[in-house]
Design an enzyme around this catalytic site. Sequence first.
Site, PDB file in Angstrom:
ATOM      1  CB  CYS A 114      -0.943   0.004   1.206  1.00  0.00           C
ATOM      2  SG  CYS A 114      -0.110  -0.115   2.813  1.00  0.00           S
ATOM      3  CG  HIS A 418      -3.865   0.613   4.891  1.00  0.00           C
ATOM      4  ND1 HIS A 418      -3.321  -0.232   3.949  1.00  0.00           N
ATOM      5  CD2 HIS A 418      -4.949   1.187   4.292  1.00  0.00           C
ATOM      6  CE1 HIS A 418      -4.051  -0.189   2.843  1.00  0.00           C
ATOM      7  NE2 HIS A 418      -5.036   0.670   3.023  1.00  0.00           N
TER       8      HIS A 418
END
Length: 483
Positions: A114, A418
């Site tokens: 990510c 994230h």
Amino acid sequence: MPGFKVKVKWGKNVYNDIELNTDEHPLVFKAQIFTLTGVQPDRQKVMLKGAQLKDDGWGDLPVKNGATFLMLGTADELALEPEKKTVFMEDLSEAELNTKLDLPAGLVNLGNTCYMNATVQCLKMVPELKKSLVELRPQGSSGLVDSLSEVFRSMQTGSCVPPLLLLGALHRAVPRFAEKGPNGGLCQQDASECWTEMVRLMQSGLPAQNSNKHNSLVEQYMGGRMSVTLQCTESDTEPPLVSEENFLHLSCFIGQETGHMNSGLKAKIKEQISKMSSSLSRDAVYTKTSLIDRLPAYLTVQFVRFYYKEREAVNAKILKDVKFPLQFDAWELCTPRLQALIEPTRAKFKEIEDQRTQDALEGKDKPKPSKGVEPMEVDKDLEAQPYSFTDDPGSNNSGYYELQAVLTHRGRSSSSGHYVAWVKGDSPDTWYKCDDDVVSPVTDKEILKLSGGGDWHVAYMLLYGPKVLKVPKKPAEEPMSEN
């Protein structure tokens, strides 16, 4: 990592010196073959000495330098079904939904990637960079610039893209990003480091455009210049030391009193340092003054949110709420010389704003564009002016910026959590949240909530673009009638 240079034979075509790494997934190799042949990976049958390459691993294939792989497959489109079936919105995949709703293309998470996906989505918001990469002629190599070019071209279709080649190129260019955890999966990496490395690698791969002042497109449109003055505070006779420093981003340091990005940036204008004094022949205290002497068209700001905790051996996160603006004025960060240069354009901005205020008071103001209305439909009678100095394309000639992208982190450490990209849309007040392969529309109010203060997504990297001056078009001159 075990790397080889091999050949691929496809029909009458032979492709030489293809880089292959058996530490990477076989699909990365098939993706390379796809860029050369146009044969989709799922339609490739790749063989070496009679043994077929499987998608789940390299097995016992005798891979070595100079080995020749045989690839069977066709690049022709598959035949369509004779009857068109009715497809409901709820039956569409995320990628198909993005295409139908005209959303930006997403990127598949290949396992803790990510950080890379969010970086790519943000960098794509520099139009000149995107255009240069899309138009870049493929070299058939597995370098990062070529791989990023392929990703940008694939994203133009609106479909979700698996960035296999790009991940492999990034691992080769920056081996630490290929680090794996105890379970054998890829480790999470710092998006800021990925951003820095990608920009660095593009510096040597993309030449400048219409400029003899810069060596690369990155320096031209994203690089600034700082004027640094060192003045000894313990000597009245020692002359100040003046130097120049180039930068590709500004750092916003977060202290106890930092509540806004502007104050974090201004705090670094003047600081005290200790260095050897040539006049005193000993260490002395100097005042270091750093002011911008060249503003790039696209300004990157990094929020310094992570610091190293020795006891836990992790990069811990500063969760403090630090506000940032949708529109940024860099005037106070500039040298007097640059302030004088950008003043004329700023005066034009003020003239336009004053006229709009006057029109509003007289009831002549135009209605604001509603959502879903293209800006060009509202501003069709306005003409955009250059945002760069004539003799320095890629610079900013006003000091005014508008936020284009925000890269956020959710979690407590840069090596976990994230990363997500939030990018500006074409319509007013429209933004998109790019969470790997899931892309969804959001408002500018939601963007301002990314300032921190909790465990929600927190701004880490910000990309500002030039605020473009728009003036009324001059009416067309009527042709003179002949008597």
